[in-house]
Design a protein around this motif. Structure first.
Motif, PDB file in Angstrom:
ATOM      1  N   LEU A  25      12.254  -9.131  -2.449  1.00 11.88           N
ATOM      2  CA  LEU A  25      11.517  -9.437  -1.222  1.00 11.88           C
ATOM      3  C   LEU A  25      11.968  -8.535  -0.080  1.00 11.88           C
ATOM      4  O   LEU A  25      11.139  -7.963   0.642  1.00 11.88           O
ATOM      5  CB  LEU A  25      11.703 -10.903  -0.840  1.00 11.88           C
ATOM      6  N   ALA A  26      13.283  -8.384   0.085  1.00 12.95           N
ATOM      7  CA  ALA A  26      13.797  -7.522   1.148  1.00 12.95           C
ATOM      8  C   ALA A  26      13.386  -6.072   0.917  1.00 12.95           C
ATOM      9  O   ALA A  26      13.034  -5.361   1.872  1.00 12.95           O
ATOM     10  CB  ALA A  26      15.321  -7.635   1.226  1.00 12.95           C
ATOM     11  N   ASP A  27      13.411  -5.640  -0.338  1.00 14.40           N
ATOM     12  CA  ASP A  27      13.019  -4.266  -0.657  1.00 14.40           C
ATOM     13  C   ASP A  27      11.554  -4.023  -0.313  1.00 14.40           C
ATOM     14  O   ASP A  27      11.203  -2.988   0.270  1.00 14.40           O
ATOM     15  CB  ASP A  27      13.246  -3.975  -2.139  1.00 14.40           C
ATOM     16  N   VAL A  28      10.695  -4.959  -0.677  1.00 16.66           N
ATOM     17  CA  VAL A  28       9.263  -4.807  -0.416  1.00 16.66           C
ATOM     18  C   VAL A  28       8.987  -4.799   1.087  1.00 16.66           C
ATOM     19  O   VAL A  28       8.212  -3.976   1.584  1.00 16.66           O
ATOM     20  CB  VAL A  28       8.465  -5.935  -1.104  1.00 16.66           C
ATOM     21  N   LYS A  29       9.653  -5.690   1.814  1.00  8.86           N
ATOM     22  CA  LYS A  29       9.458  -5.737   3.266  1.00  8.86           C
ATOM     23  C   LYS A  29       9.949  -4.459   3.934  1.00  8.86           C
ATOM     24  O   LYS A  29       9.295  -3.917   4.832  1.00  8.86           O
ATOM     25  CB  LYS A  29      10.169  -6.953   3.857  1.00  8.86           C
ATOM     26  N   ALA A  30      11.089  -3.956   3.489  1.00  9.75           N
ATOM     27  CA  ALA A  30      11.633  -2.730   4.073  1.00  9.75           C
ATOM     28  C   ALA A  30      10.746  -1.525   3.775  1.00  9.75           C
ATOM     29  O   ALA A  30      10.545  -0.645   4.615  1.00  9.75           O
ATOM     30  CB  ALA A  30      13.051  -2.490   3.546  1.00  9.75           C
ATOM     31  N   LEU A  34       3.934  -3.001  -1.598  1.00 15.65           N
ATOM     32  CA  LEU A  34       4.220  -3.606  -2.887  1.00 15.65           C
ATOM     33  C   LEU A  34       3.896  -2.606  -3.983  1.00 15.65           C
ATOM     34  O   LEU A  34       2.788  -2.074  -4.041  1.00 15.65           O
ATOM     35  CB  LEU A  34       3.356  -4.861  -3.070  1.00 15.65           C
ATOM     36  N   ASN A  35       4.863  -2.346  -4.854  1.00  9.99           N
ATOM     37  CA  ASN A  35       4.615  -1.489  -6.012  1.00  9.99           C
ATOM     38  C   ASN A  35       4.217  -2.384  -7.182  1.00  9.99           C
ATOM     39  O   ASN A  35       5.032  -3.153  -7.690  1.00  9.99           O
ATOM     40  CB  ASN A  35       5.868  -0.680  -6.368  1.00  9.99           C
ATOM     41  N   CYS A  36       2.960  -2.277  -7.584  1.00  5.04           N
ATOM     42  CA  CYS A  36       2.426  -3.181  -8.603  1.00  5.04           C
ATOM     43  C   CYS A  36       2.035  -2.406  -9.846  1.00  5.04           C
ATOM     44  O   CYS A  36       1.208  -1.481  -9.794  1.00  5.04           O
ATOM     45  CB  CYS A  36       1.207  -3.921  -8.040  1.00  5.04           C
ATOM     46  N   GLY A  37       2.626  -2.762 -10.994  1.00  4.25           N
ATOM     47  CA  GLY A  37       2.303  -2.109 -12.253  1.00  4.25           C
ATOM     48  C   GLY A  37       1.006  -2.660 -12.828  1.00  4.25           C
ATOM     49  O   GLY A  37       0.866  -3.883 -12.987  1.00  4.25           O
ATOM     50  N   ALA A  68       0.413 -12.182   0.995  1.00  3.13           N
ATOM     51  CA  ALA A  68       1.381 -13.256   1.236  1.00  3.13           C
ATOM     52  C   ALA A  68       2.671 -12.728   1.837  1.00  3.13           C
ATOM     53  O   ALA A  68       3.228 -13.316   2.770  1.00  3.13           O
ATOM     54  CB  ALA A  68       1.674 -13.988  -0.076  1.00  3.13           C
ATOM     55  N   VAL A  69       3.150 -11.594   1.319  1.00  2.57           N
ATOM     56  CA  VAL A  69       4.467 -11.069   1.715  1.00  2.57           C
ATOM     57  C   VAL A  69       4.395 -10.152   2.931  1.00  2.57           C
ATOM     58  O   VAL A  69       5.236 -10.241   3.839  1.00  2.57           O
ATOM     59  CB  VAL A  69       5.096 -10.311   0.526  1.00  2.57           C
ATOM     60  N   LEU A  70       3.382  -9.282   2.969  1.00  5.46           N
ATOM     61  CA  LEU A  70       3.305  -8.242   4.002  1.00  5.46           C
ATOM     62  C   LEU A  70       2.196  -8.484   5.026  1.00  5.46           C
ATOM     63  O   LEU A  70       2.099  -7.743   6.009  1.00  5.46           O
ATOM     64  CB  LEU A  70       3.111  -6.873   3.347  1.00  5.46           C
ATOM     65  N   GLY A  71       1.364  -9.479   4.778  1.00  2.00           N
ATOM     66  CA  GLY A  71       0.296  -9.785   5.718  1.00  2.00           C
ATOM     67  C   GLY A  71      -0.915  -8.899   5.600  1.00  2.00           C
ATOM     68  O   GLY A  71      -1.832  -8.987   6.412  1.00  2.00           O
ATOM     69  N   ASP A  72      -0.953  -8.037   4.573  1.00  2.10           N
ATOM     70  CA  ASP A  72      -2.058  -7.092   4.433  1.00  2.10           C
ATOM     71  C   ASP A  72      -2.282  -6.807   2.949  1.00  2.10           C
ATOM     72  O   ASP A  72      -1.432  -6.208   2.290  1.00  2.10           O
ATOM     73  CB  ASP A  72      -1.729  -5.794   5.171  1.00  2.10           C
ATOM     74  N   PRO A  73      -3.440  -7.207   2.399  1.00  2.00           N
ATOM     75  CA  PRO A  73      -3.689  -6.984   0.968  1.00  2.00           C
ATOM     76  C   PRO A  73      -3.814  -5.516   0.589  1.00  2.00           C
ATOM     77  O   PRO A  73      -3.756  -5.171  -0.600  1.00  2.00           O
ATOM     78  CB  PRO A  73      -5.013  -7.719   0.725  1.00  2.00           C
ATOM     79  N   ALA A  74      -3.981  -4.647   1.573  1.00  2.00           N
ATOM     80  CA  ALA A  74      -4.128  -3.216   1.281  1.00  2.00           C
ATOM     81  C   ALA A  74      -2.788  -2.520   1.078  1.00  2.00           C
ATOM     82  O   ALA A  74      -2.743  -1.372   0.619  1.00  2.00           O
ATOM     83  CB  ALA A  74      -4.901  -2.533   2.406  1.00  2.00           C
ATOM     84  N   LYS A  75      -1.699  -3.203   1.394  1.00  2.00           N
ATOM     85  CA  LYS A  75      -0.389  -2.563   1.307  1.00  2.00           C
ATOM     86  C   LYS A  75       0.170  -2.650  -0.109  1.00  2.00           C
ATOM     87  O   LYS A  75       1.212  -3.255  -0.370  1.00  2.00           O
ATOM     88  CB  LYS A  75       0.565  -3.181   2.324  1.00  2.00           C
ATOM     89  N   VAL A  76      -0.546  -2.017  -1.031  1.00  2.00           N
ATOM     90  CA  VAL A  76      -0.156  -1.993  -2.440  1.00  2.00           C
ATOM     91  C   VAL A  76      -0.217  -0.564  -2.950  1.00  2.00           C
ATOM     92  O   VAL A  76      -1.173   0.166  -2.673  1.00  2.00           O
ATOM     93  CB  VAL A  76      -1.101  -2.861  -3.307  1.00  2.00           C
ATOM     94  N   MET A  97       6.439  -5.795  -9.656  1.00  2.00           N
ATOM     95  CA  MET A  97       5.838  -6.800 -10.522  1.00  2.00           C
ATOM     96  C   MET A  97       4.841  -6.118 -11.449  1.00  2.00           C
ATOM     97  O   MET A  97       4.369  -5.012 -11.157  1.00  2.00           O
ATOM     98  CB  MET A  97       5.126  -7.889  -9.707  1.00  2.00           C
ATOM     99  N   LEU A  98       4.557  -6.771 -12.553  1.00  2.00           N
ATOM    100  CA  LEU A  98       3.507  -6.319 -13.458  1.00  2.00           C
ATOM    101  C   LEU A  98       2.333  -7.286 -13.363  1.00  2.00           C
ATOM    102  O   LEU A  98       2.514  -8.507 -13.439  1.00  2.00           O
ATOM    103  CB  LEU A  98       3.985  -6.308 -14.909  1.00  2.00           C
ATOM    104  N   ALA A  99       1.150  -6.751 -13.186  1.00  2.00           N
ATOM    105  CA  ALA A  99      -0.082  -7.533 -13.294  1.00  2.00           C
ATOM    106  C   ALA A  99      -0.970  -6.701 -14.206  1.00  2.00           C
ATOM    107  O   ALA A  99      -1.865  -5.999 -13.764  1.00  2.00           O
ATOM    108  CB  ALA A  99      -0.721  -7.750 -11.928  1.00  2.00           C
ATOM    109  N   ARG A 100      -0.674  -6.771 -15.484  1.00  2.00           N
ATOM    110  CA  ARG A 100      -1.245  -5.796 -16.426  1.00  2.00           C
ATOM    111  C   ARG A 100      -1.563  -6.407 -17.778  1.00  2.00           C
ATOM    112  O   ARG A 100      -1.018  -6.016 -18.779  1.00  2.00           O
ATOM    113  CB  ARG A 100      -0.245  -4.647 -16.619  1.00  2.00           C
ATOM    114  N   ASN A 101      -2.422  -7.400 -17.815  1.00  2.00           N
ATOM    115  CA  ASN A 101      -2.840  -8.043 -19.068  1.00  2.00           C
ATOM    116  C   ASN A 101      -1.760  -7.956 -20.157  1.00  2.00           C
ATOM    117  O   ASN A 101      -1.974  -7.416 -21.237  1.00  2.00           O
ATOM    118  CB  ASN A 101      -4.184  -7.503 -19.572  1.00  2.00           C
TER     119      ASN A 101
END
Length: 338
Positions: A25-30, A34-37, A68-76, A97-101
């Protein structure tokens, strides 16, 4: 399924990475991102358009977590991963995180040191063939050549199914769905096997989808869901409860269209807690009161996300089936928000 050597290597990578990555969480905020696989490209689940904009069922979950975490869905930042690279990317810290079927299995949850935080799609492995092959059942595939992605549960399932039915097959190994599509269309294999949802998505992208059929047999259970690394339970809670927020919102009738109204008018205690009107559940996971509200506003509730990306009115045309709400005879339900 990976070999034991690969499993051990990834697990070791996870242990090495874990010491320096205990506070995602701290890493993502800093980082502010969000790095999403995600998949390298599976229409309806995760695929970039001509301008590089990603859309899909799994993409919307990434966006919900970012909201939820950054307040902006585009920050991925979407990180394409194959069946072979996805778990290493997560264990090494390349993705948050992984979101990859990806199928939730015993070995992945333990030996790979991953935490699957929930199921966002109940699936099963199937087969697709050309109509002119004249095959109507998987039990007619004895001696067939079959395209199969390496590094996936489909390898073991395929071997088990053919052995149980006293049949033989010739595997054509592929690294990605794109390669599988190319090999299948080029005639390198008689059949293509993967999760049934993936077959429907692949077929929908063909110029002649009507000339390809998905055989009726489903040969495995494939509970697909997002995953995080072992060792950071708070981050796991954030991703898990973001998914639950989307599922609960559908159950309670909270949509992208009425969420603002219900935030101020709903008398349902669960909805009030979900949207941050009463109580401060976000404080328990390091977020603010409206984290779940933002997650739902990003792309809608679970039902809206399903319908928009892979539902019956899309080219993929999937019915809800097991992925219907528990109140509608399906398996989808969220834990209580209290």
């Amino acid at each position: 399924m990976k070999t034991s050597l690969f499993l051990g290597s990834v697990a070791a990578a996870a242990l090495t990475a874990g010491a320096g990555m205990a506070d995602t969480l701290a890493d993502v905020k800093a980082r502010g991102e969000l790095n999403c696989g995600v998949n390298t490209g599976l229409v309806g689940f995760a695929a970039p358009d001509a301008n590089g904009n990603w859309t899909g069922f799994d993409v919307d979950l990434c966006q919900a977590v970012a909201a939820a975490v950054l307040g902006d869905p585009a920050k991925v930042r979407y990180v394409p991963t194959t069946g072979q690279t996805r778990f290493t990317a997560l264990s090494s810290g390349e993705v948050d995180m992984l979101a990859r079927n990806s199928t939730w299995t015993f070995s992945r949850d333990t030996d790979l040191a991953l935490d699957f935080v929930g199921v966002n799609y109940y699936d099963g492995q199937g087969f697709m063939v050309r109509s002119d092959l004249g095959v109507t059942s998987a039990k007619e595939l004895d001696g067939a050549t079959i395209c199969i992605q390496t590094g996936t549960t489909t390898e073991l399932n395929l071997a088990d199914y053919f052995r149980a039915n006293n049949m033989s097959y010739q595997p054509v190994n592929i690294d990605s769905n794109a390669e599988g599509e190319q090999q299948y269309m080029a005639g390198a294999c008689d059949a293509y096997t993967t999760d049934a949802s993936g077959l429907a998505a692949t077929r929908a992208a063909f110029a002649d989808p009507e000339n390809h059929i998905i055989l009726p047999e489903i040969i495995s259970k494939e509970p697909l869901g997002p995953a995080v690394r072992h060792g950071d339970s708070n981050w796991g809670d954030i991703v898990r409860w973001t998914l639950y927020a989307l599922i609960a919102a559908e159950e309670y009738g909270v949509t992208s269209a009425n969420i603002e109204e219900l935030s101020s008018s709903s008398q349902n205690p669960e909805v009030q807690r979900l949207l941050g009107t009463t109580d401060d559940l976000g404080a328990m996971i390091g977020l603010d009161k409206e984290w779940a509200k933002r997650a739902i506003m990003a792309s809608g509730n679970y039902g809206e996300i399903f319908a928009a990306n892979i539902g019956e009115q899309t080219p993929i045309g999937l019915t809800r089936g097991l992925n219907a709400q528990w109140t509608q005879g399906g398996l989808m339900y969220a834990m209580p928000f209290r």
